[in-house]
Write a protein that holds these residues in place. Structure first.
Motif: not given
Lengths: 313, 294
Positions: A124-125, A127-128, A130, A145-146, A149, A179, A183, B3, B8, B13, B17
């Motif tokens: 789940e995380l 996916e949240f 990305q 950036g990844m 995240r 992004i 979030r 990234s 967006l 998702a 969550l």
């Protein structure tokens, strides 16, 4: 610092102080944060923001003052305090020997969470954040950036109601920052209390309900971004550039225009409620700047007013 | 830039969550579990990390002593045994004589490795210690967890090594299996002080290479590994007495082929190794706490 709110206080600091030898990193600061608020510490590098965050996070002991997180004293009940938190540190400290998904699972183990919870939670995380396609990748292969995240996803593994973010978007490109903000905003909508440090104005304006401006370990001002701008700046700012040599000397000739002027090495700022009117006055005095720009006041102006310095040098 | 390549808006998702039926247990439960099992959680993390380079570990920790064994225990042994008739080595063949020493020194060398660069990395290079530090885990548990994980690794590698040499009849006694644990203890008696030292250095200026060259290698060579300590000149014998390799090797000899030694001396070996490891653990815990929670 009274609050007209019925929400419980999750962080309460009174005269919180941290000294390293003779150096006072945090100098007797006091603030309270109610549940669900997004609270920012804004200030330049070395202002004491990260030190404050480390004390809130229960990994650095205060030198003096009082501190309560969720009603607990982090000095006495470190593990209990830290069990409430999600922490996004300034520098990523992901485990490079583990794959992306395993980073989430192993981190959850530190909270004693069982694998039956952690395996679906990790998915789940991912996916949240990305990062689903990167589940089996090495941490090394992720972009900046990844990694950021993934660090945020990791901080959520224990369902924290209080999230500490130390310079969450420093070093990221604009797209990656947006992004991340998206979030974080979604978490805030879900009632998660966010505590973040930043030296980016736009980040503070985007994410913070309320913030304290910190410099040299002290609180210079406190309020919502809008109220700080109202209190410490004018509605608009006129930015004039006369060229590097002339900026310094032209200041005197601008006296009386707007409420206040500020001379910086590269430009002169005139604080006025009506920027266009101020510009007319400037040209009426026979001054012809190379460029002129009228903009809304920002937190940067608040900081400049309070400290006489820019935030990002 | 990849990234931001994802869309967006991915409402599924968030929904998955935020509306997930999965619920973490309460912070109070997390804290209680971490207080009780935190050291094990860290050991789990370290061992999972090791799994990523298992092939290297096996090659290093089993292949290395086997190489010495073949070269010395078979090559050199044929020469030694034919000249001495075994008398110089307490009546056993040269191979049997060096097997317990290679077992102990292999554990010491692995420990020297596992408690040097990875420790520095945790504090500085990858900052991996700062992840668990923000969780309910304590700095002391981060320290202990590494010790526990390496101890498990030392037992495992010693067991594999011993199984191989036992298959060749080089560890005849029924008590030989106990030497797996004495070898691991010898590894900790060297490795935990090494860990305390590694945790205290801020910059890598080649200190670990110096330790390897001027401490690990001399201990390996002058600790009665390839010849009894008693044949060394008296002014070099103290190296053996302070060396975990010697104490571990002698214990291994007692266990693996019944090497004749007074009981008090065997007890001294165990106590010395345990005392050094325990004292170093106390110091390392303090250094970890001071450095991580400053």
């Amino acid at each position: 610092m009274p609050h007209t709110t019925t929400r419980p206080i999750v962080i309460s600091a009174k005269n919180l102080t941290k000294k390293y030898g003779d150096f006072t990193a945090v100098d007797s600061i006091s603030f309270e944060v109610p549940a669900g608020e997004s609270f920012g510490l804004l200030g330049p590098n070395g202002a004491g923001k990260s030190t404050t965050m480390r004390m809130i996070g229960g990994v650095s002991q205060r030198s003096a003052g009082e501190l309560e997180i969720m009603g607990l004293d982090p000095e006495e009940q470190g593990p209990e305090v830290r069990a409430h938190l999600g922490v996004v540190p300034q520098q990523d400290n992901l485990d490079e020997e583990l794959r992306v998904r395993d980073n989430l699972i192993i981190y959850g183990r530190y909270f004693g969470l069982p694998l039956s919870y952690l395996k679906p939670k990790a998915d789940e995380l991912l996916e949240f954040a990305q990062l689903t396609e990167k589940a089996g990748s090495r941490v090394d292969d992720l972009s900046g950036g990844m990694k950021r995240r993934l660090t945020i996803a990791r901080s959520l593994v224990n369902d924290p109601k209080l999230l500490l973010l130390d310079e969450p978007t420093t070093g990221l490109d604009p797209q990656a920052r947006h992004i991340l903000w998206d979030r974080l905003f979604r978490l805030k909508e879900r009632g998660v209390t966010l505590i973040l440090t930043t030296h980016y104005m736009d980040e503070a304006e985007q994410l913070c309900d309320r913030l304290i401006v910190v410099d040299k370990g002290r609180i210079m001002a406190e309020g919502s971004p809008a109220s700080l701008i109202r209190e410490y700046s004018t509605r608009e700012v006129l930015e004039l550039r006369f060229g590097t040599e002339r900026n310094a000397t032209v200041g005197r000739e601008l006296e009386g225009i707007g409420e206040r002027t500020e001379t910086l090495p590269d430009r002169v700022l005139i604080y006025a409620d009506d920027g266009e009117a101020a510009l007319e006055q400037v040209t009426a005095r026979g001054l012809s700047p190379l460029t002129s720009l009228v903009r809304r006041s920002s937190l940067e102006d608040v900081f400049l007013r309070l400290t006489g310095r820019s935030l990002v040098d | 830039m990849t990234s931001g390549s994802g869309p967006l808006k991915t409402p599924t998702a968030e929904e998955r969550l935020f509306d997930s039926p999965l619920r973490a247990h309460t912070p109070a439960v997390s804290a209680a579990r971490a207080r009780r099992f935190g050291t094990w959680y860290i050991a789990e993390q370290v061992l999972r990390g090791m799994k990523g380079y298992l092939d290297v570990i096996i090659a290093y920790s089993v292949g290395n002593p086997l190489m010495y064994l073949v070269a010395m225990g078979i090559g050199l042994a044929s020469l030694v045994d034919s000249n001495t008739g075994g008398a110089a080595f307490g009546g056993v063949g040269y191979l049997q004589f060096i097997v317990p020493a290679l077992l102990a020194s292999g554990a010491v060398m692995t420990a020297a490795e596992e408690f040097s660069y990875p420790v520095m990395s945790g504090f500085k290079w990858h900052r991996t210690y700062y992840g668990p530090l923000a969780s309910p885990i304590s700095a002391q548990q981060i320290c202990q967890g590494r010790v526990l994980a390496v101890a498990i690794r030392l037992v495992a590698q010693s067991a594999v090594y011993l199984a191989i040499v036992a298959a060749f009849g080089a560890a005849p006694s029924g008590w030989a299996w106990v030497s797996v644990f004495t070898a691991a203890l010898a590894g900790l008696a060297f490795g935990v002080p090494m860990m305390a030292y590694a945790a205290s250095i801020k910059d890598d200026r080649g200190q670990f290479a110096m330790v390897q060259r001027f401490i690990v290698m001399p201990l390996f060579l002058f600790s009665g590994t390839f010849f009894p300590l008693s044949v060394m000149p008296w002014f070099l014998q103290w190296i053996g007495w302070i060396s975990p390799v010697w104490h571990g090797a002698e214990l291994g000899r007692v266990l693996s082929y019944g090497h004749a030694e007074p009981l008090w001396l065997s007890i001294v070996h165990v106590l010395y190794l345990a005392a050094v490891a325990a004292a170093a653990l106390v110091a390392a815990r303090r250094i970890y706490a001071r450095r991580l929670e400053g």
